[in-house]
Motif scaffolding. Structure first.
Motif, PDB file in Angstrom:
ATOM      1  N   ALA A  15       0.835  -1.210   0.000  1.00  0.00           N
ATOM      2  CA  ALA A  15       0.000   0.000   0.000  1.00  0.00           C
ATOM      3  C   ALA A  15       0.867   1.256   0.000  1.00  0.00           C
ATOM      4  N   ALA A  16       1.949   1.232   0.765  1.00  0.00           N
ATOM      5  CA  ALA A  16       2.861   2.382   0.803  1.00  0.00           C
ATOM      6  C   ALA A  16       3.534   2.585  -0.553  1.00  0.00           C
ATOM      7  N   MET A  17       3.936   1.505  -1.192  1.00  0.00           N
ATOM      8  CA  MET A  17       4.572   1.602  -2.509  1.00  0.00           C
ATOM      9  C   MET A  17       3.568   2.107  -3.557  1.00  0.00           C
ATOM     10  N   GLU A  18       2.332   1.625  -3.475  1.00  0.00           N
ATOM     11  CA  GLU A  18       1.289   2.059  -4.408  1.00  0.00           C
ATOM     12  C   GLU A  18       1.020   3.556  -4.236  1.00  0.00           C
ATOM     13  N   TYR A  19       0.913   4.006  -2.983  1.00  0.00           N
ATOM     14  CA  TYR A  19       0.679   5.427  -2.719  1.00  0.00           C
ATOM     15  C   TYR A  19       1.839   6.276  -3.236  1.00  0.00           C
ATOM     16  N   THR A  20       3.066   5.820  -3.019  1.00  0.00           N
ATOM     17  CA  THR A  20       4.235   6.560  -3.481  1.00  0.00           C
ATOM     18  C   THR A  20       4.223   6.702  -4.997  1.00  0.00           C
ATOM     19  N   GLU A  21       3.915   5.616  -5.686  1.00  0.00           N
ATOM     20  CA  GLU A  21       3.859   5.667  -7.151  1.00  0.00           C
ATOM     21  C   GLU A  21       2.749   6.600  -7.634  1.00  0.00           C
ATOM     22  N   MET A  22       1.575   6.508  -6.994  1.00  0.00           N
ATOM     23  CA  MET A  22       0.458   7.376  -7.380  1.00  0.00           C
ATOM     24  C   MET A  22       0.797   8.843  -7.156  1.00  0.00           C
ATOM     25  N   SER A  23       1.353   9.156  -5.999  1.00  0.00           N
ATOM     26  CA  SER A  23       1.653  10.556  -5.705  1.00  0.00           C
ATOM     27  C   SER A  23       2.716  11.102  -6.656  1.00  0.00           C
ATOM     28  N   HIS A  24       3.685  10.268  -7.037  1.00  0.00           N
ATOM     29  CA  HIS A  24       4.721  10.702  -7.980  1.00  0.00           C
ATOM     30  C   HIS A  24       4.099  11.011  -9.350  1.00  0.00           C
ATOM     31  N   VAL A  25       3.234  10.138  -9.815  1.00  0.00           N
ATOM     32  CA  VAL A  25       2.602  10.307 -11.124  1.00  0.00           C
ATOM     33  C   VAL A  25       1.701  11.550 -11.124  1.00  0.00           C
ATOM     34  N   VAL A  26       0.926  11.729 -10.062  1.00  0.00           N
ATOM     35  CA  VAL A  26       0.022  12.882  -9.986  1.00  0.00           C
ATOM     36  C   VAL A  26       0.816  14.180  -9.854  1.00  0.00           C
ATOM     37  N   LYS A  27       1.903  14.149  -9.091  1.00  0.00           N
ATOM     38  CA  LYS A  27       2.738  15.347  -8.950  1.00  0.00           C
ATOM     39  C   LYS A  27       3.306  15.766 -10.305  1.00  0.00           C
ATOM     40  N   GLU A  28       3.752  14.810 -11.099  1.00  0.00           N
ATOM     41  CA  GLU A  28       4.251  15.128 -12.441  1.00  0.00           C
ATOM     42  C   GLU A  28       3.154  15.777 -13.287  1.00  0.00           C
ATOM     43  N   GLU A  29       1.953  15.241 -13.202  1.00  0.00           N
ATOM     44  CA  GLU A  29       0.821  15.773 -13.972  1.00  0.00           C
ATOM     45  C   GLU A  29       0.475  17.193 -13.504  1.00  0.00           C
ATOM     46  N   LEU A  30       0.491  17.420 -12.203  1.00  0.00           N
ATOM     47  CA  LEU A  30       0.218  18.761 -11.678  1.00  0.00           C
ATOM     48  C   LEU A  30       1.279  19.758 -12.119  1.00  0.00           C
ATOM     49  N   GLU A  31       2.539  19.342 -12.083  1.00  0.00           N
ATOM     50  CA  GLU A  31       3.622  20.224 -12.502  1.00  0.00           C
ATOM     51  C   GLU A  31       3.507  20.594 -13.976  1.00  0.00           C
ATOM     52  N   ALA A  32       2.965  19.686 -14.785  1.00  0.00           N
ATOM     53  CA  ALA A  32       2.783  19.973 -16.205  1.00  0.00           C
ATOM     54  C   ALA A  32       1.603  20.921 -16.436  1.00  0.00           C
ATOM     55  N   ALA A  33       0.601  20.885 -15.553  1.00  0.00           N
ATOM     56  CA  ALA A  33      -0.618  21.667 -15.764  1.00  0.00           C
ATOM     57  C   ALA A  33      -0.644  22.997 -15.015  1.00  0.00           C
ATOM     58  N   MET A  34       0.072  23.080 -13.903  1.00  0.00           N
ATOM     59  CA  MET A  34       0.000  24.282 -13.063  1.00  0.00           C
ATOM     60  C   MET A  34       1.350  24.982 -13.002  1.00  0.00           C
ATOM     61  N   ARG A  35       1.308  26.260 -12.757  1.00  0.00           N
ATOM     62  CA  ARG A  35       2.537  27.033 -12.595  1.00  0.00           C
ATOM     63  C   ARG A  35       3.184  26.726 -11.247  1.00  0.00           C
ATOM     64  N   PRO A  36       4.512  26.723 -11.182  1.00  0.00           N
ATOM     65  CA  PRO A  36       5.204  26.480  -9.917  1.00  0.00           C
ATOM     66  C   PRO A  36       4.796  27.474  -8.819  1.00  0.00           C
ATOM     67  N   LYS A  37       4.520  28.694  -9.203  1.00  0.00           N
ATOM     68  CA  LYS A  37       4.094  29.722  -8.245  1.00  0.00           C
ATOM     69  C   LYS A  37       2.837  29.278  -7.506  1.00  0.00           C
ATOM     70  N   PHE A  38       1.948  28.628  -8.212  1.00  0.00           N
ATOM     71  CA  PHE A  38       0.696  28.151  -7.606  1.00  0.00           C
ATOM     72  C   PHE A  38       0.940  26.916  -6.746  1.00  0.00           C
ATOM     73  N   LEU A  39       1.768  25.993  -7.219  1.00  0.00           N
ATOM     74  CA  LEU A  39       1.992  24.734  -6.509  1.00  0.00           C
ATOM     75  C   LEU A  39       2.788  24.904  -5.232  1.00  0.00           C
ATOM     76  N   ASN A  40       3.616  25.907  -5.145  1.00  0.00           N
ATOM     77  CA  ASN A  40       4.477  26.083  -3.970  1.00  0.00           C
ATOM     78  C   ASN A  40       3.790  26.786  -2.807  1.00  0.00           C
ATOM     79  N   ARG A  41       2.527  26.999  -2.888  1.00  0.00           N
ATOM     80  CA  ARG A  41       1.811  27.687  -1.791  1.00  0.00           C
ATOM     81  C   ARG A  41       1.232  26.730  -0.816  1.00  0.00           C
TER      82      ARG A  41
END
Length: 90
Positions: free
Chosen positions: A64-90
């Motif tokens: 479960a921990a490995m699955e969560y880590t993989e999911m969060s990594h994939v979603v973080k990459e997607e967020l970084e592609a869609a949102m500006r860093p200024k918005f994500l760092n808040r």
């Protein structure tokens, strides 16, 4: 909004100094489903090939921990592609 104040289109000012804004999105949701389905297939394959093990609960927690880590990594990459860093760092 930087000063905790927001002015709407009619010129009314709203105080946001003691507020928390929660913003939600479905960015990356399809990746979450993909990763979840991959882990389900891995789990079913592992269940078929393994016997009874005393460490089964520990193995489930690790998986479960490995699955969560993989999911969060994939979603973080997607967020970084869609949102500006200024918005994500808040």
């Amino acid at each position: 909004m930087e000063d905790g104040m927001l002015t709407d289109g009619k010129g009314r000012t709203i105080n946001f100094k003691n507020s928390i804004l929660v913003m939600m999105s479905n960015i990356g949701s399809h990746h979450i489903l993909d990763v979840s389905n991959q882990w389900k297939s891995r789990k079913s394959l592992a269940d078929e090939t393994s016997g009874t093990n005393g460490d089964a609960e520990e193995a489930k927690q690790l998986q479960a921990a490995m699955e969560y880590t993989e999911m969060s990594h994939v979603v973080k990459e997607e967020l970084e592609a869609a949102m500006r860093p200024k918005f994500l760092n808040r």
